[in-house]
Each structure stands twice: as structure tokens, then as C-alpha cells.
Design a protein around this motif. Structure first.
Motif, short mmCIF file in Angstrom:
data_model
loop_
_atom_site.label_atom_id
_atom_site.label_comp_id
_atom_site.label_asym_id
_atom_site.label_seq_id
_atom_site.Cartn_x
_atom_site.Cartn_y
_atom_site.Cartn_z
N ALA A 1 2.44 4.88 -1.53
CA ALA A 1 2.12 6.14 -2.21
C ALA A 1 3.43 6.88 -2.47
CB ALA A 1 1.19 7.00 -1.35
N CYS B 1 0.87 -1.18 0.00
CA CYS B 1 0.00 0.00 0.00
C CYS B 1 0.91 1.23 0.00
CB CYS B 1 -0.90 -0.01 1.23
SG CYS B 1 -2.06 1.37 1.32
N ILE C 1 1.42 4.42 11.31
CA ILE C 1 2.06 4.99 10.13
C ILE C 1 3.56 5.16 10.37
CG2 ILE C 1 2.10 6.92 8.51
CD1 ILE C 1 -0.40 5.07 8.42
N LEU D 1 1.29 3.57 3.36
CA LEU D 1 0.28 4.38 4.04
C LEU D 1 -1.03 3.60 4.20
CD1 LEU D 1 0.94 7.81 2.31
CD2 LEU D 1 1.47 7.18 4.67
N THR E 1 -1.97 12.81 9.70
CA THR E 1 -2.56 11.53 10.10
C THR E 1 -3.48 11.71 11.31
OG1 THR E 1 -0.63 10.32 9.29
CG2 THR E 1 -2.06 9.16 10.83
N SER F 1 -7.51 7.35 -1.45
CA SER F 1 -6.32 7.69 -2.25
C SER F 1 -5.99 9.18 -2.14
CB SER F 1 -6.54 7.31 -3.72
OG SER F 1 -7.60 8.03 -4.30
N GLU G 1 -3.95 9.47 1.01
CA GLU G 1 -2.60 8.95 0.79
C GLU G 1 -1.74 9.97 0.05
OE1 GLU G 1 -3.30 5.35 -1.32
OE2 GLU G 1 -4.04 4.25 0.44
N LYS G 2 -2.32 10.58 -0.98
CA LYS G 2 -1.58 11.58 -1.75
C LYS G 2 -1.22 12.78 -0.88
CE LYS G 2 -3.92 10.34 -6.08
NZ LYS G 2 -4.97 10.76 -7.05
#
Length: 226
Positions: A13, A11, A77, A114, A67, A142, A145-146
């Protein structure tokens, strides 16, 4: 023993950026000089785990804050990121910086695992998390994550830029002086002047800040009467 691993290395990014070197001009350093220094500092983090630990801590300063704001477990994380940094057997910096072939651009790249959530748990029931998602325009996981990986790369650039030019200590002192001014009761519009006078007189304690603030306000009242 039935539990998911925090090392979510499937997972991932990635954020990349390319900056014209002239944007990095700072003080007596040309943009190209600064870009070269940033690339060298990032390289040191690839070969020296002691430097890598601080390098990655700087990245996670930004990532952790986002986060938490988004209702996720920042410790998970952190664990994932640091484990990923040691995936080849040596702990390394998570980001990479280099100059383009024509030396006109500084290029950066950061990849992070992430495993974050967008719905579920406390995320959908904490009003502040909902507000933060709206402010950041997070529509799906997503997007989050970005955002996280981009903030990490930007945070890393800011830290490296300070490190190779004026030095981290100066930046830390500026933050400390601002904190002292605020603790003395300065309003946002007064902070800069309090900080400037603290630096000029070489005394940075709370009492000095309070005395400076009193003088500023006294002078302001006098000018208003005139």
C-alpha cells in the motif's frame, strides 16, 4: 515448514501527499527552509542505517497503534515493514520526501507491505475492534491498508518536522510534563497551566506538580468566593 511468510511484498500500500511549503513555517524557520530540512533528513535515512532505524521506528509508532486497534498482529506488520526496508541489501528509510521542482510543495511517499485482516480470527468477535472499524469507516480490507499507510506517513512527517526545527527532545519534554501534571491529579483544563508553571520554575518532579496544582485550585476557590 509449511507457514506463510510475513514479508508480504506483493501486498503493498502506498500513500502520497503534497503540502504547500508555507504550512511548514515554524518559529524562525520559513516553510521552504523547513521543507528542505525534512527532505535532507529523509535522505540521510536512505544512506545511514542507524538513522533509518529510528526513522522507521517513528513511522511504525502510528502504524502499530492502528494495527492493534483493528485487531491485527502488530508484530507481523513490524516484521514485514523492516524486512521490506532492507529489500535491496541495505536497511533504508521507508519514506521519501522531496521538494517539487518549483520548491512550492513538499512531497512525501510511503510504501508498506500490509498483510492485514478485516474479518476472521478474533477480529469479528472483539467488540472494541468492531467499534474501531465503525469509527474509522473501514468497509473492506483495502480501507484498512489505506488508513495504516496514511497514518504512517503523517506520523513520519510530524517526527521529521519536530526533528529539524525545535528538536525531538523539546517535544518529549512537553509530553513528560503533561504526564507529570496528569499524575499529580490535574484535570484536562488544568494541565496547560501546571505545565507552564513547571517550566517557569525549572522543577519538573511530581511533588512540584502537586504543589502547583494545590495553589491553582486554592486561587480558583478564592476567586470564586470573590
Amino acid at each position: 515448514m509449511s507457514i506463510l511468510s510475513n514479508l508480504a511484498d506483493e501486498c503493498l500500500a502506498t500513500a502520497t501527499c503534497q503540502l504547500p511549503v508555507e504550512l511548514l513555517t515554524k518559529g524562525s524557520f520559513s516553510g521552504r527552509q523547513t521543507a528542505k530540512k525534512i527532505a535532507l533528513a529523509a535522505h540521510v535515512a536512505q544512506i545511514d542505517p542507524y538513522r533509518a532505524a529510528t526513522h522507521n521506528k517513528g513511522i511504525m509508532n502510528g502504524v502499530d497503534a492502528v494495527t492493534i486497534a483493528m485487531g491485527n498482529d502488530w508484530r507481523a506488520i513490524e516484521s514485514a515493514a523492516h524486512a521490506y526496508a532492507a529489500r535491496d541489501g541495505q536497511y533504508r528509510g521507508l519514506s521519501h520526501w522531496s521538494l517539487s521542482a518549483d520548491q512550492q510543495f513538499l512531497q512525501g511517499e510511503l510504501t508498506l507491505p500490509l498483510p492485514v485482516g478485516f474479518v476472521g480470527g478474533s477480529i469479528k468477535i472483539v467488540p472494541l475492534v468492531q467499534l474501531n472499524q465503525q469509527l474509522a469507516q473501514i468497509k473492506e480490507v483495502s480501507d484498512l491498508e489505506k488508513l495504516l499507510v496514511c497514518v504512517g506517513l503523517a506520523q513520519n512527517l510530524a517526527a521529521l518536522l519536530a526533528l529539524v526545527t525545535e528538536g525531538i527532545q523539546r517535544g518529549h519534554m512537553q509530553l513528560q510534563l503533561r504526564s507529570t501534571a496528569l499524575a499529580a491529579g490535574a484535570k484536562i483544563t488544568e494541565v496547560a497551566e501546571v505545565v507552564q508553571q513547571l517550566q517557569a520554575q525549572g522543577q519538573t518532579d511530581l511533588t512540584s506538580a502537586q504543589l502547583i496544582l494545590q495553589k491553582i485550585r486554592k486561587n480558583g476557590d478564592h476567586n470564586d468566593r470573590i
